[in-house]
Design a protein around this motif. Structure first.
Motif, mmCIF file in Angstrom:
data_model
loop_
_atom_site.group_PDB
_atom_site.id
_atom_site.type_symbol
_atom_site.label_atom_id
_atom_site.label_comp_id
_atom_site.label_asym_id
_atom_site.label_seq_id
_atom_site.Cartn_x
_atom_site.Cartn_y
_atom_site.Cartn_z
ATOM 1 N N GLU A 5 -8.596 37.133 43.583
ATOM 2 C CA GLU A 5 -8.606 36.742 42.180
ATOM 3 C C GLU A 5 -8.305 37.974 41.338
ATOM 4 N N LEU A 6 -7.423 37.841 40.369
ATOM 5 C CA LEU A 6 -7.018 38.980 39.549
ATOM 6 C C LEU A 6 -6.512 38.489 38.202
ATOM 7 N N PHE A 7 -6.271 39.430 37.303
ATOM 8 C CA PHE A 7 -5.651 39.130 36.024
ATOM 9 C C PHE A 7 -4.231 39.684 36.028
ATOM 10 N N VAL A 8 -3.314 38.907 35.480
ATOM 11 C CA VAL A 8 -1.925 39.352 35.352
ATOM 12 C C VAL A 8 -1.553 39.322 33.874
ATOM 13 N N PHE A 9 -0.498 40.063 33.531
ATOM 14 C CA PHE A 9 -0.120 40.229 32.136
ATOM 15 C C PHE A 9 1.347 39.860 31.929
ATOM 16 N N ASP A 10 1.604 39.130 30.873
ATOM 17 C CA ASP A 10 2.970 38.861 30.435
ATOM 18 C C ASP A 10 3.548 40.167 29.907
ATOM 19 N N ARG A 11 4.763 40.521 30.347
ATOM 20 C CA ARG A 11 5.366 41.785 29.914
ATOM 21 C C ARG A 11 5.551 41.842 28.403
ATOM 22 N N ASP A 12 5.666 40.688 27.762
ATOM 23 C CA ASP A 12 5.927 40.666 26.328
ATOM 24 C C ASP A 12 4.658 40.592 25.491
ATOM 25 N N ARG A 13 3.506 40.374 26.158
ATOM 26 C CA ARG A 13 2.245 40.254 25.415
ATOM 27 C C ARG A 13 1.118 40.863 26.231
ATOM 28 N N ASP A 14 0.192 41.521 25.572
ATOM 29 C CA ASP A 14 -0.985 42.067 26.261
ATOM 30 C C ASP A 14 -2.058 40.986 26.351
ATOM 31 N N HIS A 15 -1.723 39.934 27.064
ATOM 32 C CA HIS A 15 -2.636 38.795 27.173
ATOM 33 C C HIS A 15 -2.948 38.553 28.636
ATOM 34 N N PRO A 16 -4.172 38.895 29.099
ATOM 35 C CA PRO A 16 -4.493 38.709 30.513
ATOM 36 C C PRO A 16 -4.600 37.227 30.881
ATOM 37 N N MET A 17 -4.080 36.895 32.043
ATOM 38 C CA MET A 17 -4.149 35.531 32.557
ATOM 39 C C MET A 17 -4.750 35.562 33.958
ATOM 40 N N PRO A 18 -5.743 34.744 34.243
ATOM 41 C CA PRO A 18 -6.324 34.729 35.587
ATOM 42 C C PRO A 18 -5.355 34.128 36.599
ATOM 43 N N ALA A 19 -5.292 34.762 37.750
ATOM 44 C CA ALA A 19 -4.426 34.297 38.830
ATOM 45 C C ALA A 19 -5.202 34.336 40.142
ATOM 46 N N VAL A 20 -4.766 33.527 41.078
ATOM 47 C CA VAL A 20 -5.355 33.492 42.419
ATOM 48 C C VAL A 20 -4.225 33.573 43.443
ATOM 49 N N ILE A 21 -4.377 34.441 44.418
ATOM 50 C CA ILE A 21 -3.471 34.496 45.565
ATOM 51 C C ILE A 21 -4.282 34.089 46.781
ATOM 52 N N ARG A 22 -3.804 33.097 47.489
ATOM 53 C CA ARG A 22 -4.562 32.529 48.616
ATOM 54 C C ARG A 22 -3.612 31.971 49.654
ATOM 55 N N ASN A 23 -4.169 31.591 50.800
ATOM 56 C CA ASN A 23 -3.377 30.894 51.810
ATOM 57 C C ASN A 23 -3.039 29.492 51.322
ATOM 58 N N TYR A 24 -1.788 29.072 51.502
ATOM 59 C CA TYR A 24 -1.482 27.701 51.110
ATOM 60 C C TYR A 24 -1.820 26.723 52.227
ATOM 61 N N LYS A 25 -2.005 25.446 51.801
ATOM 62 C CA LYS A 25 -2.469 24.397 52.709
ATOM 63 C C LYS A 25 -1.566 23.176 52.583
ATOM 64 N N GLU A 26 -1.855 22.163 53.380
ATOM 65 C CA GLU A 26 -1.003 20.973 53.386
ATOM 66 C C GLU A 26 -0.940 20.306 52.021
ATOM 67 N N GLU A 27 -2.050 20.315 51.279
ATOM 68 C CA GLU A 27 -2.044 19.668 49.969
ATOM 69 C C GLU A 27 -1.169 20.401 48.954
ATOM 70 N N ASP A 28 -0.697 21.590 49.301
ATOM 71 C CA ASP A 28 0.177 22.355 48.409
ATOM 72 C C ASP A 28 1.663 22.108 48.685
ATOM 73 N N PHE A 29 1.995 21.360 49.718
ATOM 74 C CA PHE A 29 3.391 21.270 50.168
ATOM 75 C C PHE A 29 4.333 20.772 49.077
ATOM 76 N N ALA A 30 3.964 19.720 48.363
ATOM 77 C CA ALA A 30 4.846 19.174 47.330
ATOM 78 C C ALA A 30 5.125 20.214 46.253
ATOM 79 N N SER A 31 4.101 20.961 45.871
ATOM 80 C CA SER A 31 4.276 22.011 44.862
ATOM 81 C C SER A 31 5.168 23.133 45.372
#
Length: 223
Positions: A5-31
């Protein structure tokens, strides 16, 4: 399994956004298939987009190498790898050969190298630096599994504009020197990857004139 879990920033704005990097699963396939369609529009061959069978193999054969990125619960990118036993003295191969056409049935649990099958981030989310974050996460998998390196072939989508003026090797050197900018190779350099070799007929890709550049990240803890 992997979760960050981390925060990422839009290069054009100093606005933190929460992000998650994880293993993908079968329910993610369509996405994940939707991400592919957005990232690789024509003239990229649609038959190279992920299929559910390929994705099933990813999460079954090597789940540690199947990572996705979420923003506000939406899957907006992914990166996939497999383990291979790479010989630097014989680096020539094609994407189809080394990834089993993306099915990774040739995954070698005892391999020395994590090989990148694919990385893709939805175009509307690329200002957040997610590609670099998921690449760094895959480096952590390399360290965790005590592998020699991360390796993969980078497309050279800017090369078709210069193909009549220079060879693919000259194009790569111009990008490394900063004389030219390539959407993929420059990105990989910024992620800490270094060129190994330009390979002809690496991937069916008109923009790259079918060339690819093998680029690696060596595990600094190996040995």
């Amino acid at each position: 399994m992997y979760r960050k879990e981390l925060f990422v920033f839009d290069r054009d704005r100093d606005h933190p956004m929460p992000a998650v990097i994880r293993n993908y699963k079968e329910e993610d396939f369509a996405s994940l298939i939707g991400v592919q369609q957005e990232c690789f529009p024509p003239p990229f061959p649609s038959e190279l987009w992920w299929t559910r069978e390929q994705l099933h193999n990813h999460v079954t054969l090597f789940p540690e190498g199947a990572l996705c990125v979420e923003i506000n619960g939406e899957v907006v990118g992914s990166m996939t790898g497999l383990l291979v036993d790479f010989d630097p003295d014989h680096p020539e191969h094609t994407w189809e050969e080394i990834t089993d056409r993306g099915y990774i049935r040739n995954h070698n649990p005892n391999g020395n190298t994590l090989y990148v099958v694919d990385i893709s981030i939805r175009p509307s989310f690329r200002k957040l630096g997610l590609g670099k974050w998921v690449m760094l996460s895959m480096y952590e998998v390399v360290v965790h599994k005590n592998l020699h390196r991360l390796l993969g072939g980078g497309r050279m989508p800017g090369y078709h504009k210069k193909a009549e003026e220079m060879t693919a090797e000259q194009y790569l050197q111009a990008v490394v020197k900063g004389e030219l900018k390539d959407p993929v190779i420059t990105f990989l350099l910024r992620c800490g990857r270094t060129p190994v070799k330009v390979v002809a007929n690496y991937l069916e890709d008109e923009e790259s004139c079918n060339y690819g550049t093998l680029m690696e990240w060596k595990n600094p803890f190996y040995g």
